[in-house]
Design an enzyme around this catalytic site. Structure first.
Site, PDB file in Angstrom:
ATOM      1  N   HIS A   1       8.473  -1.230   9.419  1.00 19.77           N
ATOM      2  CA  HIS A   1       8.788  -2.247   8.400  1.00 19.77           C
ATOM      3  C   HIS A   1       7.917  -1.982   7.171  1.00 19.77           C
ATOM      4  CE1 HIS A   1       5.151  -4.983   9.500  1.00 19.77           C
ATOM      5  NE2 HIS A   1       4.856  -3.711   9.557  1.00 19.77           N
TER       6      HIS A   1
ATOM      7  N   HIS B   1      -3.400  -6.227   2.478  1.00 20.16           N
ATOM      8  CA  HIS B   1      -2.528  -7.239   3.078  1.00 20.16           C
ATOM      9  C   HIS B   1      -3.246  -8.552   3.366  1.00 20.16           C
ATOM     10  CE1 HIS B   1       0.149  -3.740   4.747  1.00 20.16           C
ATOM     11  NE2 HIS B   1       0.313  -3.943   3.460  1.00 20.16           N
TER      12      HIS B   1
ATOM     13  N   GLU C   1      -4.754  -2.303   9.205  1.00 20.55           N
ATOM     14  CA  GLU C   1      -4.025  -2.889  10.328  1.00 20.55           C
ATOM     15  C   GLU C   1      -4.697  -2.627  11.663  1.00 20.55           C
ATOM     16  OE1 GLU C   1       0.056  -1.467  10.078  1.00 20.55           O
ATOM     17  OE2 GLU C   1       0.056  -1.765   7.901  1.00 20.55           O
TER      18      GLU C   1
ATOM     19  N   LYS D   1       9.821   5.192   7.138  1.00 19.76           N
ATOM     20  CA  LYS D   1      10.154   4.014   6.330  1.00 19.76           C
ATOM     21  C   LYS D   1      11.320   4.401   5.431  1.00 19.76           C
ATOM     22  CE  LYS D   1       5.500   1.992   5.866  1.00 19.76           C
ATOM     23  NZ  LYS D   1       4.268   2.041   5.039  1.00 19.76           N
TER      24      LYS D   1
ATOM     25  N   ASP E   1      -3.989   1.255  11.583  1.00 19.20           N
ATOM     26  CA  ASP E   1      -3.505   1.923  10.378  1.00 19.20           C
ATOM     27  C   ASP E   1      -4.623   1.754   9.367  1.00 19.20           C
ATOM     28  OD1 ASP E   1      -2.386   2.953   8.123  1.00 19.20           O
ATOM     29  OD2 ASP E   1      -0.761   1.480   7.946  1.00 19.20           O
TER      30      ASP E   1
ATOM     31  N   ASP F   1       1.745   8.255   7.279  1.00 15.95           N
ATOM     32  CA  ASP F   1       2.590   7.311   6.538  1.00 15.95           C
ATOM     33  C   ASP F   1       2.563   7.731   5.067  1.00 15.95           C
ATOM     34  OD1 ASP F   1       3.709   5.166   5.192  1.00 15.95           O
ATOM     35  OD2 ASP F   1       2.171   3.722   5.735  1.00 15.95           O
TER      36      ASP F   1
ATOM     37  N   LYS G   1       6.917  -0.354  14.461  1.00 19.55           N
ATOM     38  CA  LYS G   1       5.899  -1.338  14.073  1.00 19.55           C
ATOM     39  C   LYS G   1       6.558  -2.319  13.119  1.00 19.55           C
ATOM     40  CE  LYS G   1       3.163   0.516  10.213  1.00 19.55           C
ATOM     41  NZ  LYS G   1       1.814   0.575   9.657  1.00 19.55           N
TER      42      LYS G   1
ATOM     43  N   GLU H   1       1.466  -9.449   7.002  1.00 19.86           N
ATOM     44  CA  GLU H   1       2.311  -9.011   8.116  1.00 19.86           C
ATOM     45  C   GLU H   1       2.229  -9.931   9.320  1.00 19.86           C
ATOM     46  OE1 GLU H   1       1.742  -4.808   8.775  1.00 19.86           O
ATOM     47  OE2 GLU H   1       2.757  -4.327   6.887  1.00 19.86           O
TER      48      GLU H   1
ATOM     49  N   SER I   1       0.875  -1.178   0.000  1.00 20.83           N
ATOM     50  CA  SER I   1       0.000   0.000   0.000  1.00 20.83           C
ATOM     51  C   SER I   1       0.905   1.218   0.000  1.00 20.83           C
ATOM     52  CB  SER I   1      -0.927  -0.007   1.217  1.00 20.83           C
ATOM     53  OG  SER I   1      -0.220   0.173   2.417  1.00 20.83           O
TER      54      SER I   1
HETATM   55  P1  PGA Z   1       3.016  -1.356   3.007  1.00 19.63           P
HETATM   56  O1  PGA Z   1       2.051  -1.114   4.243  1.00 19.63           O
HETATM   57  O2  PGA Z   1       4.353  -1.742   3.514  1.00 19.63           O
HETATM   58  O3  PGA Z   1       2.311  -2.439   2.243  1.00 19.63           O
HETATM   59  O4  PGA Z   1       3.059  -0.060   2.240  1.00 19.63           O
HETATM   60  C1  PGA Z   1       2.468  -0.760   5.503  1.00 19.63           C
HETATM   61  C2  PGA Z   1       1.763   0.476   5.985  1.00 19.63           C
HETATM   62  O5  PGA Z   1       0.856   1.010   5.313  1.00 19.63           O
HETATM   63  O6  PGA Z   1       2.120   0.977   7.042  1.00 19.63           O
HETATM   64 ZN    ZN Z   2       0.590   2.723   6.803  1.00 19.28          ZN
END
Ligand code: PGA
Ligand code: ZN
Length: 427
Positions: free
Chosen positions: A366, A156, A165, A338, A243, A313, A389, A208, A44
Site C-alpha cells: 500500500h 508517518h 515502520e 507499489k 522499513d 522500496d 504490507k 498507517e 516517503s
Molecule cells: P510511503 O511509505 O507510502 O509514504 O512512500 C511507505 C513505504 O515507505 O513503504
Molecule cells: Zn518503504
C-alpha cells in the site's frame, strides 16, 4: 468482441486517507460492465517514482488533481476509447507512448495508473471473475502473509523514531484468518502496554494506523513489541520486520545517517542492523540505506541475506531498470511492489516477474496515503507472491485490504493456502 471495448472513461477528484485529493477513474464498456480504481499516494517517496501530477497554485495547497482528472477524460480517454479491456498490455503501452516522457510527467503517473487499473477491473467484471483470478489464473489461491505496521515513525508520525515502520509478521499459522487475528491480538496488547508505559498520548495513531508513541530509540520500540508478542503467547509465531526508509534520515551533506541520537557512517549503520537482527526476531528489513547506496545494500545482503529478507522500496521503485541493477549487484533479495511507483499495471507485473525469476521475493505494498480500494489484496493473491504490507489492522483504508483477503480466503474455501514462512525465501 465489441462488448469489451471501452466506451466511456470518467474520472473525479476524491480524498485519500490523509485528506489529500486523489483521483478515481471509472472505465465502462460497450457491453455495459465497468471497473474503477482510486489511486494512493506516498509520503516517503523514492526519487525515481513515476511523476505524481498535482495542480499547484493556491487551491488545497497545490495538491489538487483536477489537471490529472482532465488528462484522464481528455487525452487518455482518446487513447483508450474503443480498445478491448482485456488487452491490458496494449492499453498500458499506448498510454505510455502517448505520454512520451520517461517518468509519465506529461499526463501524470496518477492519471495513467487510474486508467490502467480500472481497465483490469472492467475486464475482470466482463469475464465474471474476481480480480485476483483474472490476474493470476485458476492457480491463484495463496493468501499472503500480512506485514502489519504497528508502530509508526519517520515521516508517518510526529515522534522521534527515525525508522519509519515497525511491523509484526504472523508467519507460523495455518490460515490467513488465524494469522491476521494473531496480529490483532498483538496490536491490542501493544496498545495497553504503550498506554501503561507512556500515558494516553501513546495510543495516537500515525498515517498507517500504527501507534505513534513518544519513543526516540528503535530498541525501545522493538522491546515493547517483543513484550506484546510474548504476553499474548505468540513468541516464535509472530516475527518482526522493519522499513527503515533510510533516505528519510540520511544527511547528504556529510553522508551520515541520523538514528537514535547517533550520527552513523554506512559501515556503522550496517553494524547497527547486524546487531538488531542478532537480538530481535527480525525477518525482513526494507530500505536499510538511502536509495542510491546500492553498495551498502549489497554488502548487508552478502552478510545476512540468507536469513533476513532485504527489501528494496525506494531503491527499486518498482522500476525494472533499477531492479536489474540491484539484481546484478546482489543488492537486496526482495522487491517491494507499489503500482503507483511505476504507473501502470503491466509494468508492475513485469517488474514482479523479473524479480521472481531472479530469485527475489516480492511484497505487494500500500502507500501511506490510501483509499478504501482493496485492489492490492487481489494483486497480491494474483501474483502468488505470498506477502503484502497494508499497515496496521486498524483504520478503514488499511483494513479494506485485510478484509478483502479474508473474503478471498473464504471464497476459495479448502483451496486456499496461507503463504506462511516459505514466502520469504529465507532460512
Ligand atoms: P510511503 O511509505 O507510502 O509514504 O512512500 C511507505 C513505504 O515507505 O513503504
Ligand atoms: Zn518503504
Amino acid at each position: 468482441m465489441a462488448a469489451f471495448s471501452i466506451s466511456e472513461v470518467r474520472a473525479m477528484e476524491i480524498l485519500d486517507s490523509r485528506g489529500e485529493p486523489t483521483i478515481m477513474t471509472r472505465i465502462s464498456t460497450e457491453g455495459g460492465f465497468s471497473g474503477s480504481f482510486s489511486v494512493p499516494a506516498g509520503a516517503s517517496r523514492g526519487r525515481s517514482e513515476a511523476f505524481e501530477l498535482r495542480d499547484g497554485g493556491k487551491r488545497l495547497g497545490g495538491r489538487g488533481v483536477l489537471t490529472a482528472v482532465a488528462n484522464v477524460e481528455g487525452p487518455l480517454a482518446e487513447v483508450v476509447r474503443g480498445r478491448d479491456v482485456r488487452r491490458q498490455w496494449e492499453i498500458d503501452e499506448a498510454m505510455v507512448r502517448a505520454d512520451g516522457t520517461k517518468n509519465k510527467s506529461r499526463f501524470g503517473g496518477n492519471a495513467i495508473l487510474s486508467v490502467s487499473m480500472a481497465t483490469a477491473r472492467a475486464a475482470a467484471a466482463g469475464l465474471g471473475e474476481p480480480l485476483y483470478r483474472y490476474l493470476g489464473g485458476v492457480g491463484a489461491r495463496e493468501i499472503p502473509v500480512p506485514f502489519m505496521n504497528v508502530i509508526n515513525g519517520g515521516v508517518h508520525a510526529g515522534n522521534e523514531l527515525a525508522i519509519q515502520e515497525f511491523m509484526i509478521v504472523p508467519l507460523r499459522f495455518n490460515t490467513f484468518r488465524e494469522a491476521l487475528f494473531a496480529g490483532v491480538e498483538v496490536y491490542r496488547e501493544l496498545k495497553s502496554l504503550l498506554i501503561g508505559k507512556y500515558g494516553r498520548s501513546a495510543k495516537n495513531l500515525g498515517d498507517e494506523g500504527g501507534f505513534a508513541p513518544p519513543i526516540g530509540r528503535s530498541e525501545e520500540a522493538l522491546e515493547i513489541l517483543v513484550g506484546a508478542i510474548e504476553e499474548v503467547g505468540f513468541s516464535g509465531k509472530v516475527k518482526l520486520a522493519l522499513d527503515a526508509a533510510a533516505s528519510g534520515f540520511f544527511d547528504e551533506e556529510d553522508g551520515k545517517y541520523l538514528v537514535d541520537g547517533r550520527s552513523m557512517s554506512p559501515g556503522e549503520m550496517e553494524d547497527f542492523y547486524l546487531d538488531l537482527v542478532e537480538r530481535y526476531p527480525i525477518v525482513s528489513i526494507e530500505d536499510p540505506f538511502h536509495e542510491e547506496d546500492f553498495e551498502s545494500f549489497s554488502s548487508l545482503t552478502k552478510k545476512i541475506g540468507g536469513r533476513v529478507q532485504l527489501v528494496g522500496d525506494d531503491f527499486f521503485t518498482t522500476n525494472v531498470e533499477r531492479l536489474k541493477k540491484g539484481i546484478k549487484m546482489r543488492a537486496g533479495n526482495a522487491l517491494l511492489l507499489k503500482i503507483n511507483q511505476i504507473g501502470t499495471l503491466s509494468e508492475s507485473l513485469h517488474c514482479a516477474e523479473v524479480a521472481l525469476r531472479a530469485g527475489y521475493s516480492v511484497m505487494v505494498s500500500h502507500r501511506s496515503g490510501e483509499t478504501t480500494d482493496p485492489a492490492i489484496a487481489d494483486l497480491a493473491v494474483g501474483l502468488r507472491c505470498g506477502q503484502i504490507k497494508a499497515g496496521a489492522p486498524a483504520r478503514g483504508e488499511r483494513v479494506s485490504k485485510y478484509n478483502r483477503l479474508l473474503e478471498i480466503e473464504e471464497e476459495l474455501g479448502s483451496e486456499a493456502v496461507f503463504a506462511g514462512e516459505s514466502a520469504l525465501g529465507i532460512d
